[in-house]
Design an enzyme around this catalytic site. Structure first.
Site, PDB file in Angstrom:
ATOM      1  N   GLY D  11     -72.323 -21.419  44.945  1.00 45.53           N
ATOM      2  CA  GLY D  11     -73.676 -20.877  44.926  1.00 45.53           C
ATOM      3  C   GLY D  11     -74.683 -21.846  44.339  1.00 45.53           C
ATOM      4  O   GLY D  11     -74.333 -22.700  43.533  1.00 45.53           O
ATOM      5  N   PHE D  74     -67.282 -23.492  51.755  1.00 50.39           N
ATOM      6  CA  PHE D  74     -66.180 -24.174  52.416  1.00 50.39           C
ATOM      7  C   PHE D  74     -65.204 -24.692  51.353  1.00 50.39           C
ATOM      8  O   PHE D  74     -65.615 -25.138  50.294  1.00 50.39           O
ATOM      9  CB  PHE D  74     -66.771 -25.349  53.210  1.00 50.39           C
ATOM     10  N   ASP D 129     -73.339 -17.992  35.900  1.00 54.89           N
ATOM     11  CA  ASP D 129     -72.739 -16.852  35.209  1.00 54.89           C
ATOM     12  C   ASP D 129     -72.146 -17.209  33.847  1.00 54.89           C
ATOM     13  O   ASP D 129     -71.822 -16.328  33.066  1.00 54.89           O
ATOM     14  CB  ASP D 129     -71.622 -16.244  36.083  1.00 54.89           C
ATOM     15  N   ARG D 173     -70.814 -10.795  38.203  1.00 57.96           N
ATOM     16  CA  ARG D 173     -69.849  -9.939  38.882  1.00 57.96           C
ATOM     17  C   ARG D 173     -68.675  -9.600  37.978  1.00 57.96           C
ATOM     18  O   ARG D 173     -68.220  -8.482  37.912  1.00 57.96           O
ATOM     19  CB  ARG D 173     -69.366 -10.629  40.163  1.00 57.96           C
TER      20      ARG D 173
END
Lengths: 342, 342, 342, 342
Positions: D11, D74, D129, D173
């Site tokens: 990301g 990927f 994160d 998450r």
């Protein structure tokens, strides 16, 4: 000495406190007026719920978001104590000579009716959506546009890193001013607003053309935009509140459709409430301060039934019902920017 | 196909790149125009120093501060290759049909003269100082005001923590627009501008009255403000450049004087160059984009000798010499805000 | 119930209010402590000038710059009521059991002495300069670096537009941490700090090399940096106050020297007080909140004579005198970044 | 001369470009290394899709969000050309001696495996994160926290004006670091993270207690938080992508539940992608720059199989698999802040 009650009604809007401050500082200093604040918009007026507002209470408020008076969607004709007659009794009981109502379309319409029924009332237009007529801008709009523009700047880098199409949903249920200005400022490749239908085919054409020259498409969409081909299906979702941004809104509908039709990975962001809170921009603080100061002149001159407005760099006066007319993005303004799409 | 050369002249200003982008995107798309850029303002025109400007070169520029063309204080009548005749020869040699000059007062005046001598030239007004007539605002001004306002917000907490008087000097050599707007937005207790003399006695009275009610005075002063009682002494310091903020400027003169006369500890901050660089506000990006787009219409219509301007929410056209008239803060605007002082 | 007095001493620093809030909220909730605030730093302690500090008073303070207690450069051994014995009497009179002192090097040293003379005192280190030992960072530093970095970002576009060398002076009288971090973050071509001499020749070499590859040099200089070749001349200017940035400081000396020796037009900006005021960054709010909470544990455990500090991601405890040791930029940290110069 | 290929995977994350810049500038200057960039993460390595990376290409990148190399999800063992053997052949063909992989948990795990199979690879940890072990912080985290904190500041005024409970969903998450830090910085009344179950009853108790003392509750929730009582129902919604924030996420589930159980009007905002794009904070730029510089030392020393990490203020080296361990918010850190709830 004239005793004035101020109220702030409707959705939150950066600059409300600056209006209150401007009115109280000028009113007390220049016109010898005295102020109280009605709590929670029209509720405070209808229920006679007031707090004192003197100079010391409003100092330092120019830069503070929100409203120290609270706001609500309560209306002046609501409840057992609503209506012009009851309100006049409440005003008499509290020794209040005049009302300054700070609010949007609904407030202007209600104020018009109250004025017609004898209430000494004047107003200050307020909406982040900028969709009131006979004023160049409303305070709060510039802040909302700035916040949305900064969000576009941030989304752009992620779009570029991932070669994605980013779809940003901004506020604007009936008018696309925030989308138009933020989209222009952020260099969006498509700006979608309620006033101007665009087909999914056209949107995908813009997206594809941006992708084809190796860039990442940025789509800015006002919450009130709908795709003609899906209006029926979409309308069944309902709009359940006036100012609540629809999470699960149009951006979430659009992004997967764009991805499906163009093959460009697309991601939705719904900006929501952060557009209407927090520290106002300098532009909004200056505008709100000037409007707040000017509205005390209307009271001093007993020029009831009017609101203050921005014409060029001047503060003007307009009728309540002129202002309440919705101001949509005119076709030529949209076409002007549409040139930059794709 | 019309071939247009663009130049950016004078001090740096947020929004220059957005003008260039707006002009190139609309000109190529709508009018079939072709663009080159003159480097470093008039120097590039006089010396024939150009770069190609196509759509791909200007993409993504709306949010970028500065000017990709460079800028300078060079004038079109300067040097052996200056003057209308030479410039026309250079334009002919380069196959350039028209000039778009983006600049301030000096650029407008020089453009007027070139136009009178046969050069096909149109213009876009530019100054962070907002001191050009016949336009509501110039791009760059809103960004400068926002930066100065954010600085006031920061200085305020330090003023309060130390019970100090903070004196902030902002740009504005001849006109006090930045000080007026930022001071209003930041809730300053005194705003001092070149157009309106205030005595040291009056300033100290404001400072004292703020101190006496337990708050910390905030004074915003435009660099061009001078104290009447010290003008003579002060003028001997000289102004050694056009856009260079005088470190050791008026704020540094004022702060110790205020401290001496009121006993309130005072501290000076000179904001300087950070007012004129970096990412433009959304307001300035939209204005600059619209001006850049509109100026290509002037070329398409061969409406030489005019500049684009902002009237309310419309882009208008004005003569070079109208715009070059200085726009000072009118007395009523200053008096309107002076109510809030102290 | 333990009754604690808090004071904030020395220069303003973003995060002071967050420390106060963290201490009061945790102290009352977890340890059953009670709080008062001494006004204006040590003055409030020496003169017994206190205000009550309960939960409702400190709510919402995390994001507010400055200190609600006020601050000053007054010392605990100053005046007729100063000194440990008098202070103990004052504490007894006010029914205060312990003192939390939030301050910098001077406060740590004074606290150490008071502790040695029997005062129950603990501390929280505070300086935007980050020059205290045995703590990874002090709160306020991150905010100062962020403000300076944003300023560099703005100056950069102006430098590029004009092909100028921009010289930015940031705070740091004895230690160059702000310059080192902001300069690194802003991509400066030279960072000049008090700890590491660089010759004018070397500085001009960096400037020239940047200019030679067609870019605009950015020089970040800490206020305490001096050129070896001019130390003598320079020192005669004097340093007239502890936290007052020297308008007319080193940036103003450097810029014309660079221009003279390199031919690159150079402009100075002195950032000044805006580095130490206003809304703290999230980093500083979190750090300040955790330090404020942790210092109440020291009181609960009667662990007098210690301060709280940041070690990695943990809040640790250190002696007053450990913290008071100055923390300079180590040579390897400067050399690490020096690689990027030029 | 050692030729190094750099890739950025996973990301988007503010600071990626600063890492690239730091590596190229130090590597070329100090170690005489040469650099190329693999496009779109592992895809560029697997498919041999590279661009040259010299000093001039990376200049000015410290402040630029995103990654000039592109990124994707990927993996190196994906596709017909994936796997260590194929990758080594590709590296040989391109004359590349070593790989620097900048990425998160997945990248660390894949790099570990490649290293075990003979690839000369080192790494830089990256995740907004902050959920990687053996490093105090990862770059990008500070920027995400700052953006979320500014959003809380804005939502707070609207909450107060309307007496509403505002529920803000931020990224996270599996780990609640962003929620914990932004919630602390923003003065949230409840912070909900995946690691620590809280019942709806407890949440409503906090909300009610805030309402009862006349304030507006602010709830910050990480996207990965679930209510124990509804986990089953909720899990059926599915998580359809790795980094896509679930519009229609937990905040949208929570807000109506809170409103129903407390009677306090509640509104949800999902911050989404704007947390991971745009200009990095100064903290992240400095950290990313230092990591980028340090990772070139690993290559120079042929210290394969390691990543760089932050320990206190030092850059350290850790094994790939150490870093890939998830770092959850420890119970004591959550309990520390939980004291401030309600």
């Amino acid at each position: 000495m004239t005793r004035i009650g101020i109220l702030t009604s409707g959705g939150d809007c950066p600059g409300l406190n600056a209006v209150i401050r401007g009115a109280v500082l000028k009113g007390t200093e220049v016109h010898g007026q005295e102020f109280v604040g009605f709590l929670d918009g029209w509720r405070g007026l209808v229920e006679g719920d007031v707090i004192p507002l003197d100079r010391s209470r409003v100092r330092g408020l120019a830069q503070q978001g929100g409203t120290i008076l609270g706001t609500s969607r309560f209306g002046p004709y609501q409840g057992p104590d609503g209506g012009a007659q009851n309100i006049q009794k409440t005003l008499d009981r509290l020794g209040i000579d005049a009302v300054i109502a700070i609010g949007g379309e609904g407030t202007a319409a209600a104020s018009k009716r109250l004025f017609g029924e004898g209430i000494r009332i004047v107003g200050v237009p307020k909406t982040i959506d900028n969709d009131l007529s006979h004023t160049d801008y409303t305070f709060g709009f510039d802040t909302a546009v700035e916040i949305a523009t900064v969000a576009i700047d941030r989304l752009r880098t992620t779009g570029n890193s991932h070669k994605r199409c980013m779809v940003l949903e901004v506020m604007g249920r009936h008018a696309g001013w925030i989308a138009l200005h933020a989209g222009t400022a952020g260099g969006a490749h498509a700006i979608l607003i309620p006033e101007h239908p665009e087909s999914l085919e056209q949107i995908c054409e813009w997206v594809t053309s941006v992708r084809d020259r190796g860039r990442s498409p940025m789509v800015v969409v006002a919450e009130g935009f709908t795709l003609p081909e899906m209006e029926e299906a979409y309308s069944t979702k309902g709009l359940d509140g006036f100012d609540r941004p629809r999470l699960g809104g149009i951006a979430e509908v659009l992004a997967p459709l764009i991805e499906k039709h163009t093959g460009v990975e697309a991601r939705a962001t719904v900006l929501g409430h952060i557009q209407r809170g927090g520290v106002p921009t300098a532009f909004d603080r200056v505008l709100a301060t000037r409007l707040g100061m000017a509205v005390t002149d209307l009271v001093a001159e007993e020029d009831w039934g009017h609101m203050v407005a921005l014409h060029g760099t001047d503060i003007a006066r307009v009728d309540f019902d002129e202002l309440a007319e919705p101001k949509y993005v005119p076709d030529e303004r949209y076409q002007e920017m549409r040139i930059l799409f794709g």
